[in-house]
Design an enzyme around this catalytic site. Structure first.
Site, PDB file in Angstrom:
ATOM      1  N   THR A 135      52.891  70.571  31.791  1.00  0.00           N
ATOM      2  CA  THR A 135      52.369  69.300  32.288  1.00  0.00           C
ATOM      3  C   THR A 135      52.456  69.207  33.821  1.00  0.00           C
ATOM      4  OG1 THR A 135      52.929  66.944  32.364  1.00  0.00           O
ATOM      5  CG2 THR A 135      54.695  68.402  31.759  1.00  0.00           C
ATOM      6  N   ASP A 136      51.617  68.347  34.400  1.00  0.00           N
ATOM      7  CA  ASP A 136      51.708  68.104  35.851  1.00  0.00           C
ATOM      8  C   ASP A 136      52.949  67.287  36.203  1.00  0.00           C
ATOM      9  OD1 ASP A 136      50.905  65.650  34.822  1.00  0.00           O
ATOM     10  OD2 ASP A 136      49.209  65.372  36.174  1.00  0.00           O
ATOM     11  N   GLU A 137      53.604  66.710  35.178  1.00  0.00           N
ATOM     12  CA  GLU A 137      54.762  65.847  35.466  1.00  0.00           C
ATOM     13  C   GLU A 137      55.931  66.632  36.052  1.00  0.00           C
ATOM     14  OE1 GLU A 137      55.626  62.778  32.623  1.00  0.00           O
ATOM     15  OE2 GLU A 137      53.624  62.935  31.754  1.00  0.00           O
ATOM     16  N   TYR A 160      61.927  64.032  30.035  1.00  0.00           N
ATOM     17  CA  TYR A 160      60.797  64.805  29.493  1.00  0.00           C
ATOM     18  C   TYR A 160      60.325  65.856  30.493  1.00  0.00           C
ATOM     19  CZ  TYR A 160      55.888  65.967  28.622  1.00  0.00           C
ATOM     20  OH  TYR A 160      54.710  66.656  28.467  1.00  0.00           O
ATOM     21  N   LYS A 164      60.425  70.005  30.369  1.00  0.00           N
ATOM     22  CA  LYS A 164      59.240  70.866  30.494  1.00  0.00           C
ATOM     23  C   LYS A 164      59.400  71.820  31.690  1.00  0.00           C
ATOM     24  CE  LYS A 164      55.950  70.895  28.410  1.00  0.00           C
ATOM     25  NZ  LYS A 164      55.578  71.613  27.159  1.00  0.00           N
TER      26      LYS A 164
HETATM   27  N1  LIG Z   1      49.349  64.783  26.047  1.00  0.00           N
HETATM   28  C1  LIG Z   1      49.180  65.082  27.331  1.00  0.00           C
HETATM   29  O1  LIG Z   1      48.537  64.333  28.073  1.00  0.00           O
HETATM   30  C2  LIG Z   1      49.726  66.386  27.876  1.00  0.00           C
HETATM   31  C3  LIG Z   1      49.383  66.759  29.172  1.00  0.00           C
HETATM   32  C4  LIG Z   1      49.851  67.982  29.661  1.00  0.00           C
HETATM   33  C5  LIG Z   1      50.639  68.788  28.869  1.00  0.00           C
HETATM   34  N2  LIG Z   1      50.989  68.399  27.624  1.00  0.00           N
HETATM   35  C6  LIG Z   1      51.817  69.320  26.821  1.00  0.00           C
HETATM   36  O2  LIG Z   1      51.004  69.760  25.746  1.00  0.00           O
HETATM   37  C7  LIG Z   1      51.811  69.999  24.588  1.00  0.00           C
HETATM   38  C8  LIG Z   1      51.268  69.195  23.421  1.00  0.00           C
HETATM   39  O3  LIG Z   1      51.295  67.811  23.771  1.00  0.00           O
HETATM   40  P1  LIG Z   1      50.751  66.705  22.776  1.00  0.00           P
HETATM   41  O4  LIG Z   1      50.345  65.550  23.588  1.00  0.00           O
HETATM   42  O5  LIG Z   1      49.797  67.311  21.821  1.00  0.00           O
HETATM   43  O6  LIG Z   1      52.095  66.333  22.011  1.00  0.00           O
HETATM   44  P2  LIG Z   1      52.293  65.747  20.548  1.00  0.00           P
HETATM   45  O7  LIG Z   1      53.618  65.037  20.596  1.00  0.00           O
HETATM   46  O8  LIG Z   1      51.101  65.008  20.079  1.00  0.00           O
HETATM   47  O9  LIG Z   1      52.433  67.055  19.638  1.00  0.00           O
HETATM   48  C9  LIG Z   1      53.548  67.902  19.696  1.00  0.00           C
HETATM   49  C10 LIG Z   1      53.618  68.691  18.399  1.00  0.00           C
HETATM   50  O10 LIG Z   1      54.761  69.565  18.492  1.00  0.00           O
HETATM   51  C11 LIG Z   1      55.462  69.505  17.263  1.00  0.00           C
HETATM   52  N3  LIG Z   1      56.876  69.799  17.530  1.00  0.00           N
HETATM   53  C12 LIG Z   1      57.751  69.069  18.278  1.00  0.00           C
HETATM   54  N4  LIG Z   1      58.959  69.649  18.258  1.00  0.00           N
HETATM   55  C13 LIG Z   1      58.848  70.774  17.509  1.00  0.00           C
HETATM   56  C14 LIG Z   1      59.762  71.783  17.116  1.00  0.00           C
HETATM   57  N5  LIG Z   1      61.036  71.725  17.475  1.00  0.00           N
HETATM   58  N6  LIG Z   1      59.310  72.785  16.338  1.00  0.00           N
HETATM   59  C15 LIG Z   1      58.003  72.850  15.955  1.00  0.00           C
HETATM   60  N7  LIG Z   1      57.113  71.896  16.269  1.00  0.00           N
HETATM   61  C16 LIG Z   1      57.533  70.881  17.041  1.00  0.00           C
HETATM   62  C17 LIG Z   1      55.258  68.096  16.747  1.00  0.00           C
HETATM   63  O11 LIG Z   1      55.471  68.000  15.343  1.00  0.00           O
HETATM   64  C18 LIG Z   1      53.827  67.813  17.164  1.00  0.00           C
HETATM   65  O12 LIG Z   1      52.921  68.195  16.146  1.00  0.00           O
HETATM   66  C19 LIG Z   1      53.234  69.613  24.978  1.00  0.00           C
HETATM   67  O13 LIG Z   1      53.925  70.782  25.309  1.00  0.00           O
HETATM   68  C20 LIG Z   1      53.056  68.718  26.191  1.00  0.00           C
HETATM   69  O14 LIG Z   1      54.174  68.805  27.046  1.00  0.00           O
HETATM   70  C21 LIG Z   1      50.541  67.209  27.101  1.00  0.00           C
END
Ligand SMILES: NC(=O)c1ccc[n+]([C@@H]2O[C@H](COP(=O)([O-])OP(=O)(O)OC[C@H]3O[C@@H](n4cnc5c(N)ncnc54)[C@H](O)[C@@H]3O)[C@@H](O)[C@H]2O)c1
Length: 335
Positions: A135-137, A160, A164
């Site tokens: 993430t950009d965070e 968080y 990350k």
């Molecule tokens: N949503 C955003 O805007 C955004 C932006 C940049 C990066 N990200 C990154 O992208 C990735 C996905 O984000 P998202 O928004 O889809 O999140 P989300 O919370 O919707 O999905 C995360 C998934 O990971 C699974 N999970 C969590 N802990 C786990 C574990 N210990 N073992 C196996 N599975 C596990 C959860 O069950 C869920 O299905 C993350 O790594 C997040 O940091 C998200």
């Protein structure tokens, strides 16, 4: 084209499920294993379109359980991994950081270490590839101008983003120490279908449809760079297939919105697409609430490296993509 064996962690969450749909559609020859613990944020119904595809399988596995992960890796024999599994909601990390340390830091370590062991045994350490989705965070906060580049120093401000950032550092170390073929992406805020109720856009739509106050932190002045999830998935596809090993790529929409302007925009879409709104329109429901502690003021991404090196471009169809997103959540909450 190679018949790849692709493991996607976190594939039942928001971005992971959109990514799996993208991969199945564009690479029907790939064998895909979705590894997900199925936390509250996940929903396997997002994948119903592909759940009976011959190239798709699912395993309910927690990546913090190293023994189970090791067994799964040896059974599936991945040569490609997209790592998305994570606890992802900043507010939850403020209320209780521990799951973030376990899933995001320890889970990433387990994955790196078990892949390193397996890929070393098979002589695949430099050819097999792990794409780590971040993430950009991790870069902290910006003032009113400037953009995050890949060279911006890390300065995470929430549990968080700190978790990350820690996972990004582990991924980096596995490249420099063991020669593992990794690439990392740092992306801005995503919007689109399949996001959990707790996040900003679903919360705005849900509370608006209930005619409840729409909660906005502080004065709504925080700025985020919004990217449609399908554009993010295309970027992940490109970085995975063409990114240089050991590099990081920033992914962003060049699409900055203050929270208050974004919420007003969503309200105006609701005004014309959903009958029975409150007198004076949905924006009348906006209600300012006590700000999140340590709330970063502004995130904005410079995606030049990804654009110039790999030819990725945001589709720039924010109006249409936001309307489609609002329609998706209206259908979900009107059921
Ligand atoms: N949503 C955003 O805007 C955004 C932006 C940049 C990066 N990200 C990154 O992208 C990735 C996905 O984000 P998202 O928004 O889809 O999140 P989300 O919370 O919707 O999905 C995360 C998934 O990971 C699974 N999970 C969590 N802990 C786990 C574990 N210990 N073992 C196996 N599975 C596990 C959860 O069950 C869920 O299905 C993350 O790594 C997040 O940091 C998200």
């Amino acid at each position: 084209m190679d018949k790849k064996r692709v493991m996607v962690t976190g594939g039942a969450g928001f971005i992971g499920s959109n990514l799996i749909l993208h991969l199945v559609e564009n690479y029907p020859e790939y064998e895909i294993l979705n590894v997900d613990k199925l936390t509250y944020a996940s929903d396997l119904r997002y994948l119903s379109k592909v759940s009976s595809s011959s190239g798709y399988t699912f395993s309910k596995t927690d990546i913090t359980d190293r023994a189970s992960l090791a067994k799964l890796i040896r059974a599936f024999r991945p040569d490609s991994v997209f790592h998305l599994a994570a606890e992802s909601h900043v507010d939850n990390s403020i209320r209780g950081p521990e799951p973030f340390i376990f899933s995001n830091v320890v889970g990433t370590f387990n994955l790196l270490e078990e892949l390193r062991l397996y890929w070393s045994e098979e002589g695949m350490l430099e050819t097999a590839r792990l794409l780590h989705v971040s993430t950009d965070e991790v870069y902290g906060t910006l003032g009113s101008d400037g953009l995050f580049t890949e060279e911006t120093p890390y300065a995470p401000n929430s549990p968080y983003s700190a978790s990350k950032a820690s996972s990004d550092m582990l991924v980096r170390a596995y490249h420099h120490t063991y020669g593992m073929n990794v690439v990392t992406t740092n992306c801005s805020n995503n919007y689109g279908p399949h996001q959990h109720d707790e996040k900003l856009i679903p919360t705005v739509i849900r509370t608006a449809l209930q005619h409840n106050p729409i909660p906005i932190y502080g004065k709504g002045e925080n700025v985020r760079d919004w990217l449609y999830v399908a554009d993010h998935c295309r970027a992940l596809d490109m970085v995975f297939h063409h990114g240089r090993a050991g590099e990081t790529y920033n992914v962003g929409g060049r699409n900055e919105w203050t929270n208050i302007d974004l919420v007003r925009k969503i309200c105006s879409i609701l005004d014309v697409t959903v009958d029975g709104g409150p007198d004076g329109g949905y924006a009348r429901l906006i209600s300012f609430v006590t700000d999140r502690p340590g709330h970063d003021l502004r995130y904005a991404i410079d995606a030049t490296k990804l654009e110039e090196e790999l030819g990725w471009h945001n589709t720039q169809s924010f109006e249409n993509d936001l309307k489609a997103t609002v329609a998706w959540y209206v259908a979900r909450y009107k059921k």
